[in-house]
Design a protein around this motif. Structure first.
Motif, PDB file in Angstrom:
ATOM      1  N   ALA A  69      71.201  87.529  72.674  1.00  0.00           N
ATOM      2  CA  ALA A  69      72.127  87.780  73.400  1.00  0.00           C
ATOM      3  C   ALA A  69      73.726  86.946  73.234  1.00  0.00           C
ATOM      4  CB  ALA A  69      71.909  87.803  75.113  1.00  0.00           C
ATOM      5  N   ALA A  70      73.239  85.746  73.053  1.00  0.00           N
ATOM      6  CA  ALA A  70      74.496  84.766  72.672  1.00  0.00           C
ATOM      7  C   ALA A  70      75.199  85.176  71.643  1.00  0.00           C
ATOM      8  CB  ALA A  70      73.895  83.395  72.829  1.00  0.00           C
ATOM      9  N   THR A  71      74.519  85.696  70.575  1.00  0.00           N
ATOM     10  CA  THR A  71      75.147  86.239  69.347  1.00  0.00           C
ATOM     11  C   THR A  71      76.037  87.269  69.591  1.00  0.00           C
ATOM     12  OG1 THR A  71      73.252  87.651  68.523  1.00  0.00           O
ATOM     13  CG2 THR A  71      73.271  85.224  67.957  1.00  0.00           C
ATOM     14  N   LEU A  72      75.473  88.064  70.422  1.00  0.00           N
ATOM     15  CA  LEU A  72      76.406  89.486  70.909  1.00  0.00           C
ATOM     16  C   LEU A  72      77.601  88.954  71.591  1.00  0.00           C
ATOM     17  CD1 LEU A  72      73.879  92.213  72.287  1.00  0.00           C
ATOM     18  CD2 LEU A  72      75.521  92.139  70.440  1.00  0.00           C
ATOM     19  N   ILE A  73      77.479  87.888  72.524  1.00  0.00           N
ATOM     20  CA  ILE A  73      78.689  87.352  73.182  1.00  0.00           C
ATOM     21  C   ILE A  73      79.688  86.674  72.247  1.00  0.00           C
ATOM     22  CG2 ILE A  73      79.551  85.766  74.951  1.00  0.00           C
ATOM     23  CD1 ILE A  73      76.962  86.103  76.355  1.00  0.00           C
ATOM     24  N   ALA A  74      79.201  86.157  71.313  1.00  0.00           N
ATOM     25  CA  ALA A  74      79.968  85.375  70.422  1.00  0.00           C
ATOM     26  C   ALA A  74      80.396  86.691  69.442  1.00  0.00           C
ATOM     27  CB  ALA A  74      78.981  84.641  69.390  1.00  0.00           C
ATOM     28  N   LYS A  75      79.926  87.628  69.145  1.00  0.00           N
ATOM     29  CA  LYS A  75      80.780  88.817  68.194  1.00  0.00           C
ATOM     30  C   LYS A  75      81.685  89.450  69.243  1.00  0.00           C
ATOM     31  CE  LYS A  75      80.190  91.613  64.635  1.00  0.00           C
ATOM     32  NZ  LYS A  75      80.683  91.247  63.245  1.00  0.00           N
ATOM     33  N   LEU A  76      81.504  89.988  70.340  1.00  0.00           N
ATOM     34  CA  LEU A  76      81.993  90.766  71.037  1.00  0.00           C
ATOM     35  C   LEU A  76      83.245  90.170  71.646  1.00  0.00           C
ATOM     36  CD1 LEU A  76      79.629  92.634  70.637  1.00  0.00           C
ATOM     37  CD2 LEU A  76      79.878  93.607  73.023  1.00  0.00           C
ATOM     38  N   ILE A  77      83.100  88.859  72.375  1.00  0.00           N
ATOM     39  CA  ILE A  77      84.180  88.338  72.924  1.00  0.00           C
ATOM     40  C   ILE A  77      84.577  87.013  72.200  1.00  0.00           C
ATOM     41  CG2 ILE A  77      84.538  87.157  75.189  1.00  0.00           C
ATOM     42  CD1 ILE A  77      82.328  89.068  76.481  1.00  0.00           C
ATOM     43  N   ILE A  78      83.821  85.948  72.067  1.00  0.00           N
ATOM     44  CA  ILE A  78      84.307  84.702  71.583  1.00  0.00           C
ATOM     45  C   ILE A  78      84.863  84.856  70.316  1.00  0.00           C
ATOM     46  CG2 ILE A  78      83.795  82.234  71.248  1.00  0.00           C
ATOM     47  CD1 ILE A  78      83.205  83.177  74.161  1.00  0.00           C
ATOM     48  N   GLY A  79      84.295  85.683  69.311  1.00  0.00           N
ATOM     49  CA  GLY A  79      85.000  85.545  67.919  1.00  0.00           C
ATOM     50  C   GLY A  79      86.227  86.397  68.037  1.00  0.00           C
TER      51      GLY A  79
END
Length: 229
Positions: A69-79
């Motif tokens: 889920a953290a990789t998803l957050i990184a992809k969808l938002i943080i990135g």
């Protein structure tokens, strides 16, 4: 909101994440069978009964997909914030709050769904193989399965909320590594096993962490208009 979520999933090709999740399931299965194999070689009982097996599977699944889920957050938002691509999205006549809410809803729903499906898939394959080759000195009962279902559901709900905590660390400096590392730390603390006991076994801890995660998501959505891009 649903249309916005659908567009976001299409934009980021989340179908590839489903394939990655399936691959992760087989890795977890491999670990489970490796535990049994090593214990047999050493003449020990690695997994004493099916109750322990189901608990270990659930722990593995939650740990893997909280990090996922953290990789998803990184992809969808943080990135998007880090590389300024979020600016383009904010130019469309769509509320910033709705856009971020849609992204976070995708993370939560994906995490919850994949934890449930993975538990069912891994448990089914593991129990069939274990029963066929008599790998565990125990008999799987319907009673145990029925008792395990509410636990899996509660843990999946708690993990879905807990998975949002890395958003706080990632948004501080728009750091992708901080997002993922914080999820690893959360998993390490809550899932570390000491004498067949984990912090996750104390029901108030995962519930509290889930509330913290949801609160972080709420604050991120509420303050989104004030955040510089």
């Amino acid at each position: 909101m649903l249309n916005l979520m659908r567009l976001e999933m299409k934009k980021y090709h989340l179908g590839s994440y489903v394939k990655s999740a399936l691959f992760a399931n087989f890795i977890i299965l491999g670990f489970m069978f490796m535990i049994l194999f090593i214990s047999k070689v050493e003449g020990e009982v690695g997994i004493e009964n099916y109750e322990m097996a189901l608990s270990v599977i659930d722990s593995f699944v939650r740990a893997v997909f909280i990090i996922f889920a953290a990789t998803l957050i990184a992809k969808l938002i943080i990135g998007e914030y880090k590389f300024k691509t979020i600016t383009l999205a904010f130019m469309y006549p769509i509320s910033r709050k709705k856009l971020i809410a849609a992204k976070l809803a995708i993370v939560m729903l994906f995490t919850f769904s994949v934890i449930i499906v993975s538990n069912v898939l891994i448990t089914t394959i593991f129990c069939i193989v274990s029963d066929k080759f008599d790998l565990i000195p125990d008999i799987l009962s319907n009673t145990l399965i029925m008792q395990h279902i509410p636990s899996v559901l509660m843990n999946a709900i708690a993990a879905s909320g807990m998975a949002l905590i890395p958003l706080y660390f990632g948004m501080r400096k728009y750091s992708i590594p901080a997002t993922i590392i914080s999820s690893i730390l959360i998993v390490s603390v809550t899932s570390s096993n000491t004498g067949n006991f984990t912090l996750n076994d104390i029901i108030i801890i995962p519930i509290s962490l889930a509330i913290i995660g949801i609160s972080i998501a709420y604050l991120a959505i509420r303050n989104i208009e004030k955040v510089d891009v």
